[in-house]
Design a protein around this motif. Structure first.
Motif, mmCIF file in Angstrom:
data_model
loop_
_atom_site.group_PDB
_atom_site.id
_atom_site.type_symbol
_atom_site.label_atom_id
_atom_site.label_comp_id
_atom_site.label_asym_id
_atom_site.label_seq_id
_atom_site.Cartn_x
_atom_site.Cartn_y
_atom_site.Cartn_z
ATOM 1 N N VAL A 116 0.844 -1.210 0.000
ATOM 2 C CA VAL A 116 0.000 0.000 0.000
ATOM 3 C C VAL A 116 0.873 1.251 0.000
ATOM 4 O O VAL A 116 0.635 2.204 -0.756
ATOM 5 N N ALA A 117 1.896 1.296 0.867
ATOM 6 C CA ALA A 117 2.742 2.487 0.984
ATOM 7 C C ALA A 117 3.544 2.735 -0.287
ATOM 8 O O ALA A 117 3.843 3.892 -0.627
ATOM 9 N N GLN A 118 3.897 1.675 -1.021
ATOM 10 C CA GLN A 118 4.682 1.842 -2.246
ATOM 11 C C GLN A 118 3.892 2.538 -3.357
ATOM 12 O O GLN A 118 4.499 3.004 -4.327
ATOM 13 N N ARG A 119 2.589 2.626 -3.221
ATOM 14 C CA ARG A 119 1.767 3.271 -4.241
ATOM 15 C C ARG A 119 1.810 4.800 -4.136
ATOM 16 O O ARG A 119 1.331 5.494 -5.021
ATOM 17 N N PHE A 120 2.367 5.304 -3.029
ATOM 18 C CA PHE A 120 2.370 6.746 -2.806
ATOM 19 C C PHE A 120 3.703 7.370 -3.206
ATOM 20 O O PHE A 120 4.693 6.662 -3.424
#
Length: 245
Positions: free
Chosen positions: A82-86
């Motif tokens: 999830v965090a890698q999408r930001f």
């Protein structure tokens, strides 16, 4: 409840816009705990965050947060995805990573010049954020994203800045001379415009009247002048009668 929640977020956003110059797109720094809570509660952050703010939002994280999630193993693998999408913000710990909470605090240091929101479920990090003025805090509660109310530190900062604006410039320059023994500057009370009280009598009307000079003879009245004329005429007639007799 949804209407009440929208009123609260509008009120809090207005506070940060008016006092700390926050503008769209709002930049939100997310840590691993927030991503994990969103995954567990089935919250689509990219979709729901702009709806919650009713405006443009830039979701971002840091290298340290990603390194921390990677080091924690398979349990937080989903949060890492999830965090890698930001967007990833550059920090000063690229060569020697620190904890995610310490990294986010460093990015929002120096008065939060980039106007970051911090999204976290870490209570220790949240308490540190509340001790700094001008850093909004986001968390998840009951499957809902919540913007926390302004902290007492932020409210005190705004009140102090408003009070300093009320003091005139010449009084600000004299504050150094008005420090007490403990070194605390005492702000002088601002005097308002003096009201006019009930005015007294006119001083000219209180003067005594000037008396007339007694040496000057009073001018006879008109009736007295007529009587004198009659007497003079009567005397003249009596003299003429004596002459003719």
């Amino acid at each position: 409840m949804k209407i009440t929640r929208q009123k609260h977020v509008k009120k809090h956003l207005s506070f940060y816009r008016n006092n700390f110059r926050f503008r769209e797109p709002y930049q939100v720094l997310l840590d691993g705990t927030f991503c994990q809570a969103a995954l567990r509660n089935k919250i689509q952050i990219k979709e729901q965050m702009p709806k919650y703010f009713t405006g443009d939002v830039q979701l971002c994280t840091s290298h340290c947060v990603l390194k921390e999630l990677e080091s924690l193993g398979k349990e937080l693998y989903g949060a890492k995805l999830v965090a890698q999408r930001f967007q990833v913000r550059n920090c000063a710990h690229f060569k020697s990573p620190v904890s995610g909470s310490a990294c986010l605090l460093s990015l929002a240091a120096d008065g939060n010049a980039h106007h970051y929101f911090i999204a976290t479920q870490d209570q220790e990090l949240a308490n540190k954020v509340k001790k700094r003025a001008g850093i909004p805090l986001l968390f998840i509660i009951q499957n809902t994203i919540v913007l926390d109310k302004p902290s007492p530190k932020s409210l005190a900062h705004v009140q102090a800045s408003q009070a300093s604006q009320l003091v005139p410039e010449h009084e600000k320059q004299n504050l150094e001379h008005l420090k007490d023994e403990q070194g605390v500057a005492q702000v002088p009370e601002r005097r308002g415009r003096k009201r006019k009280g009930v005015s007294g009598p006119n001083p000219l009307s209180c003067l005594k009247r000037k008396r007339k000079n007694p040496t000057q003879a009073a001018e006879p009245a008109p009736d007295q002048k007529k009587r004198k004329r009659k007497r003079n005429r009567k005397k003249a007639l009596e003299k003429d009668a004596l002459k003719t007799a």
